[in-house]
Design an enzyme around this catalytic site. Structure first.
Site, PDB file in Angstrom:
ATOM      1  CD  GLU A  33      -2.533   1.691   0.212  1.00  0.00           C
ATOM      2  OE1 GLU A  33      -2.356   2.842  -0.243  1.00  0.00           O
ATOM      3  OE2 GLU A  33      -3.333   0.866  -0.278  1.00  0.00           O
ATOM      4  CE  LYS A  51     -22.149   5.941   1.482  1.00  0.00           C
ATOM      5  NZ  LYS A  51     -21.089   6.677   0.796  1.00  0.00           N
ATOM      6  N   GLY A 182     -24.205  12.260 -10.568  1.00  0.00           N
ATOM      7  CA  GLY A 182     -24.080  10.857 -10.206  1.00  0.00           C
ATOM      8  C   GLY A 182     -24.090  10.668  -8.697  1.00  0.00           C
ATOM      9  CG  ASP A 312     -12.977   1.223  -8.414  1.00  0.00           C
ATOM     10  OD1 ASP A 312     -13.864   0.352  -8.312  1.00  0.00           O
ATOM     11  OD2 ASP A 312     -12.971   2.275  -7.743  1.00  0.00           O
ATOM     12  CG  HIS A 444     -47.546  -4.818  10.283  1.00  0.00           C
ATOM     13  ND1 HIS A 444     -47.641  -3.860   9.289  1.00  0.00           N
ATOM     14  CD2 HIS A 444     -48.332  -4.403  11.307  1.00  0.00           C
ATOM     15  CE1 HIS A 444     -48.474  -2.911   9.711  1.00  0.00           C
ATOM     16  NE2 HIS A 444     -48.907  -3.218  10.935  1.00  0.00           N
TER      17      HIS A 444
END
Length: 466
Positions: A33, A51, A182, A312, A444
């Site tokens: 990394e 988030k 987007g 990606d 429910h």
């Protein structure tokens, strides 16, 4: 020189999950990394911090707009401590990345910090605080992506920014102009709109989230307009200029009329590009496409047999969970197993409020493919749970085959649909019919009842509560 069964270049969700699965399967594994923290874009400057800010800003909006409806009175003015909000976001990121450190130690994965570059197909040079070379029988490239821009835009990272800088601003913008309608632009646009910024979204296409079902686009546009976000669709941006603390965007609308927008920040959110900088892929003979993607076959194997690529940096949706599935897929392939990924069942989510979630075929795709289908839709406002929480915007739509009733696509807008979409993925993985879902008992009161009701609507137009 250290030797490994597998070396993983990149520690995002695809990379670190691939490393863990390889280690679980008994392979001696290394992960490389370039940054000092593991987790890649998602954990450091993407999914997790965005988030965190979405949740913090949602709490603030509830306090100033909705608490009174619930009988909650707050004496005095509710204020934003933006510095503390950003600090909390950073703490969430720090805690999450340290969790990855723990997982690397737990699974006895060697971590190298530095830029990993191919010397040849089996040797990787690592340039960092300490330069070294390792030998790897197999390599998994998981170097991810970076924000894209337009050729004429200069990203100065101060006023003309990408999502990375938008997650760490030191002030709330007065007017943020978002180029791109987007997922990323809408999520961050909503964060700053809640905090008091004027937000204008300039989108080249004729609708936002253009890859999702048109009904979702229409619903989210309607809701975000009510929240105060301004949309300028079918607008082609031609120039972005900054003068001191002012940014001017020039665009042409669908009638070729020139329009200008002026704000104090411009968020450029026009997608992401595969990231292979510094990899020296040519030293190993790896083919890269004209779009900058690493070319792979159906086994995610490059043209060099011992080198694989995931996430990606290869074709397909740029989603963390897609990268994770691919990481596991390659690890299990290397172990001689026969894994499988159904790319049609990789869900997509927009974490605005209401949330947007989708899996399978859209209505537009089914029409283009000339597939005969049935559609059943149920509004969230008809649910008791939605009225109880005050989250009445949105719907669930189920598309099923006209002859077999097999579910072909599920598209949702509403509270917690990011979690609800997994029910649809599960059903479709087992090739359920709309009637199968309709016959399942749903607790429910829950938001999930909308899935059952939409299935009833798709089966023979017999929802119980609409």
């Amino acid at each position: 020189m250290s030797k490994y069964d597998v070396a993983v270049i990149g520690s995002g969700p695809g990379g670190y999950v691939a490393a863990i699965r390889c280690a679980q399967l008994g392979m001696k594994t290394a992960i490389i990394e370039k940054y000092n923290t593991l987790g890649g874009t998602c954990l450091n400057v993407g999914c997790i911090p965005s988030k965190a800010l979405l949740d913090s800003s949602h709490h603030y909006e509830d306090a100033i707009k909705h608490f009174e409806d619930h009988g909650i009175e707050i004496p005095g003015e509710v204020k934003v401590n933006f510095k503390k909000m950003i600090e909390r976001k950073a703490a969430v990121v720090d805690q999450t990345t340290k969790g990855i450190d723990f997982l690397m130690n737990k699974n006895k994965i060697d971590v190298f910090t530095g830029i990993g570059a191919f010397k040849d197909a089996t040797h990787i040079e690592i340039s960092g605080d300490k330069n070294e070379t390792i030998e790897a029988k197999n390599t998994i490239i998981a170097t991810g992506s970076k924000p894209s821009s337009l050729p004429f835009i200069e990203i100065d990272k101060e006023r003309v920014i990408t999502s990375t800088e938008a997650l760490s601003l030191t002030e709330i913008p007065k007017h943020m102009i978002v180029i791109g309608g987007g997922v990323i632009g809408l999520e961050l646009g909503q964060v700053y709109r809640r905090l008091g910024a004027e937000v204008s979204v300039v989108e080249y296409m004729d609708r936002i989230i253009p890859t999702m079902d048109a009904a979702q686009s229409k619903e989210l546009t309607k809701v975000m307009k009510k929240q105060g976000v301004k949309f300028y669709l079918s607008h082609k941006v031609s120039a972005v200029e900054r003068k001191k603390n002012e940014v001017t965007i020039t665009a042409t609308d669908k009638k070729d009329k020139e329009v200008t927008f002026t704000g104090d920040y411009c968020l450029v959110s026009v997608g992401r590009r595969p990231y292979t900088d510094g990899l020296k892929a040519d030293n190993a003979g790896i083919k890269i496409t004209e779009r900058g993607q690493i070319e792979v076959n159906e086994h995610l194997q490059t043209n060099i047999s011992n080198i694989y690529a995931i996430g990606d940096v290869v074709k397909g949706a740029m989603l963390a969970h897609k990268a994770e599935e691919e990481g596991v897929f390659v690890a299990e392939t290397l172990a001689g197993q026969k894994p499988h990924i159904n790319y049609n069942l990789i869900p997509g989510v927009v974490y605005t409020w209401p949330e947007v979630a989708s899996v399978g075929k859209t209505e537009e795709q089914l029409k283009d493919e000339k597939v005969e289908y049935k559609s059943g839709q149920f509004p969230m406002r008809a649910l008791g749970r939605s009225r109880a929480s005050g989250d009445t915007d949105g719907f669930v739509k189920i598309l099923s085959d006209a002859k077999t009733d097999e579910v072909l696509g599920v598209h949702m807008v509403g509270a917690r649909v990011a979690d609800l979409i997994s029910e649809a993925v599960t059903a479709m993985e087992f090739r359920a019919s709309a009637e199968d879902i309709a016959r399942m008992s749903h607790a429910h009161p829950t938001y999930a009842e909308a899935v059952k009701e939409a299935a009833l609507a798709a089966t023979d137009n017999r929802p119980l509560h609409a």
